[in-house]
Scaffold this active site. Structure first.
Site, PDB file in Angstrom:
ATOM      1  N   ARG A   1       0.843  -1.199   0.000  1.00 26.38           N
ATOM      2  CA  ARG A   1       0.000   0.000   0.000  1.00 26.38           C
ATOM      3  C   ARG A   1       0.878   1.250   0.000  1.00 26.38           C
ATOM      4  O   ARG A   1       1.017   1.937   1.004  1.00 26.38           O
ATOM      5  CB  ARG A   1      -0.971  -0.048   1.171  1.00 26.38           C
ATOM      6  CG  ARG A   1      -2.094  -1.038   0.864  1.00 26.38           C
ATOM      7  CD  ARG A   1      -3.115  -1.162   1.943  1.00 26.38           C
ATOM      8  NE  ARG A   1      -4.357  -1.690   1.384  1.00 26.38           N
ATOM      9  CZ  ARG A   1      -5.403  -2.044   2.116  1.00 26.38           C
ATOM     10  NH1 ARG A   1      -5.366  -1.910   3.411  1.00 26.38           N
ATOM     11  NH2 ARG A   1      -6.491  -2.524   1.542  1.00 26.38           N
TER      12      ARG A   1
ATOM     13  N   GLN B   1      -1.331   2.299  -5.714  1.00 26.92           N
ATOM     14  CA  GLN B   1      -2.744   2.456  -5.362  1.00 26.92           C
ATOM     15  C   GLN B   1      -3.681   1.932  -6.442  1.00 26.92           C
ATOM     16  O   GLN B   1      -4.711   1.334  -6.138  1.00 26.92           O
ATOM     17  CB  GLN B   1      -3.042   3.931  -5.085  1.00 26.92           C
ATOM     18  CG  GLN B   1      -2.518   4.427  -3.752  1.00 26.92           C
ATOM     19  CD  GLN B   1      -2.858   5.886  -3.503  1.00 26.92           C
ATOM     20  OE1 GLN B   1      -3.144   6.633  -4.429  1.00 26.92           O
ATOM     21  NE2 GLN B   1      -2.836   6.295  -2.252  1.00 26.92           N
TER      22      GLN B   1
ATOM     23  N   ASP C   1      -4.256  -1.826  -6.110  1.00 24.02           N
ATOM     24  CA  ASP C   1      -4.636  -2.304  -4.779  1.00 24.02           C
ATOM     25  C   ASP C   1      -5.982  -3.023  -4.812  1.00 24.02           C
ATOM     26  O   ASP C   1      -7.042  -2.404  -4.659  1.00 24.02           O
ATOM     27  CB  ASP C   1      -4.674  -1.106  -3.822  1.00 24.02           C
ATOM     28  CG  ASP C   1      -4.912  -1.498  -2.376  1.00 24.02           C
ATOM     29  OD1 ASP C   1      -5.179  -2.680  -2.113  1.00 24.02           O
ATOM     30  OD2 ASP C   1      -4.847  -0.610  -1.504  1.00 24.02           O
TER      31      ASP C   1
ATOM     32  N   SER D   1      -8.243  -2.839  -1.564  1.00 22.47           N
ATOM     33  CA  SER D   1      -9.072  -1.636  -1.427  1.00 22.47           C
ATOM     34  C   SER D   1     -10.245  -1.640  -2.392  1.00 22.47           C
ATOM     35  O   SER D   1     -11.376  -1.325  -2.023  1.00 22.47           O
ATOM     36  CB  SER D   1      -8.225  -0.383  -1.646  1.00 22.47           C
ATOM     37  OG  SER D   1      -7.308  -0.205  -0.586  1.00 22.47           O
TER      38      SER D   1
ATOM     39  N   TYR E   1      -0.113   1.885  11.559  1.00 25.42           N
ATOM     40  CA  TYR E   1      -0.699   0.653  12.068  1.00 25.42           C
ATOM     41  C   TYR E   1      -1.035   0.789  13.549  1.00 25.42           C
ATOM     42  O   TYR E   1      -0.457   1.602  14.268  1.00 25.42           O
ATOM     43  CB  TYR E   1       0.262  -0.526  11.865  1.00 25.42           C
ATOM     44  CG  TYR E   1       0.487  -0.849  10.413  1.00 25.42           C
ATOM     45  CD1 TYR E   1      -0.414  -1.640   9.697  1.00 25.42           C
ATOM     46  CD2 TYR E   1       1.602  -0.347   9.740  1.00 25.42           C
ATOM     47  CE1 TYR E   1      -0.217  -1.919   8.361  1.00 25.42           C
ATOM     48  CE2 TYR E   1       1.815  -0.626   8.395  1.00 25.42           C
ATOM     49  CZ  TYR E   1       0.893  -1.421   7.714  1.00 25.42           C
ATOM     50  OH  TYR E   1       1.088  -1.693   6.388  1.00 25.42           O
TER      51      TYR E   1
END
Length: 379
Positions: A124, A129, A132, A135, A232
């Site tokens: 990511r 993007q 991905d 997502s 995270y």
């Protein structure tokens, strides 16, 4: 010789998506490739064979004929044993391998000397993007989760004021504010629900509130420092978890709809709702467990079932929610794959640089070996 790209029909039960659309067929051909598609590949996504042919693909009825000589094979799910046995040595396979759980598939791809990329491992980072798949598919899963909840719920979502009285808005609680959770919030809000959401990452509070929902968390000093520099979540103390559990339990009692979205790569999904939580909810309430394929966030959820508890709560456990909106899911997934293929083909020829950070992060098998650091030794 042009690069040969093959796409076979998905054979996993319940998989309605496909890995290529007429739009991406045209784009792949523009890269200098030839595209072969197995008959019936797009039927689950409302794409007839004739549309593939019109876009320039060669449509063949036999799986082995489609795979014969293929340099790159595109799939949604990992290939079956029959498909893997038909691949030429050195063939490149792109799919959502589910590599942590589908160990037999990974081993077969290794044994067939393929270079297999797991699209779920695409990092990511900004330049990736457009590739991905997590997502693109989670976004649709979040949307569909709310639609499934609305279908199972015996009342309306919005507040409605009528001559006969007022219908109260549904109270909806989203647990986990990743891509799926954010889309679930937006969709539930569009339908008129009163939405709250929770996540262990403090940065998500602003995202939740920007969508018009209320954020629910114990916002003490530990919570404010609960996120790493990489974005995270940090592990929380037992004391904090107890406070959050108490707050969550008191909130769930009042909810009509709960949607859970928490997943941990390579591990079973964490339990967010216990049997006690479920037992505390009102009759007619609905829970949608988006993590059911990974073991579930909800005690009592069952894969591909709607469980109705003794107290009248429906727990929806449908697998593959993106597959329930297959046309859009396929279109987005096919574009993800096309962007990834742009890293593999240069000037009409294969040019695979496994030192590229995206390819290095997502390659699972190469040269007869399992090369992904997270998968080595687990098979």
């Amino acid at each position: 010789m042009a690069v040969v790209i093959a796409v076979t029909r998905e054979r996993r039960e319940g998989e309605t998506r496909c890995a290529v659309t007429p739009e991406t067929v045209k784009k792949l051909i523009a890269l200098g490739a030839t595209v072969t598609v197995e008959a019936g590949t797009g039927l689950g996504s409302s794409i007839p064979d004739a549309e593939y042919a019109a876009a320039g693909a060669v449509v063949k009825p036999d799986t082995r004929a489609v795979l014969d000589g293929a340099d790159i094979v595109l799939k949604v799910r990992g290939p079956t044993a029959q498909e893997t046995s038909a691949l030429k040595p050195g063939a490149i396979v792109l799919s959502m391998l589910d590599a942590y759980r589908e160990k037999d598939t990974v081993e077969a791809l290794r044994g067939a000397n393929t270079t297999a990329f797991a699209m779920e491992f695409v990092p990511r980072i900004t330049r990736a993007q457009v590739m991905d798949v997590l997502s693109s598919q989670a976004n649709l899963a979040g949307y569909r989760a709310v639609i499934e909840a609305a279908y199972a719920y015996g009342k309306g979502f919005p507040m409605m004021m009528t001559a006969a009285g007022t219908v109260a808005a549904a109270k909806t609680f989203i647990m986990g504010v990743g891509v799926a959770g954010l889309q679930a919030i937006a969709t539930a809000r569009r339908l008129g629900a009163v939405v709250t959401a929770t996540d262990v990452r403090p940065a998500t509070k602003e995202q939740v509130e920007s969508l018009g929902a209320k954020f629910l968390a114990v916002e003490n000093d530990e919570f404010k420092n609960a996120q790493t520099a990489g974005g995270y979540a940090k592990e929380m103390s037992a004391e904090y978890r107890a406070l959050q559990a108490e707050l969550t339990a008191s909130h769930i009692v009042k909810q009509d709809i709960v949607i859970t979205t928490a997943l941990i790569p390579g591990r079973a999904a964490p339990i967010l709702l216990t049997a006690e939580h479920v037992a505390s909810m009102k009759p007619g309430s609905v829970i949608v467990d988006l993590a059911v394929e990974a073991g579930g966030n909800v005690e009592g959820s069952k894969l591909n079932e709607v469980v109705v508890t003794p107290n009248g709560v429906s727990i929806v456990g449908w697998a593959n929610l993106p597959g329930r909106i297959a046309a859009d899911a396929s279109a987005l997934y096919a574009r993800n794959l096309f962007a990834f293929i742009g890293l593999l083909i240069k000037d009409g020829a294969l040019a695979v640089d496994l030192e590229d950070e995206i390819l290095k992060a997502s390659v699972v098998t190469h040269g007869g070996a399992v090369v992904h650091e997270g998968i080595k030794g687990t098979n």
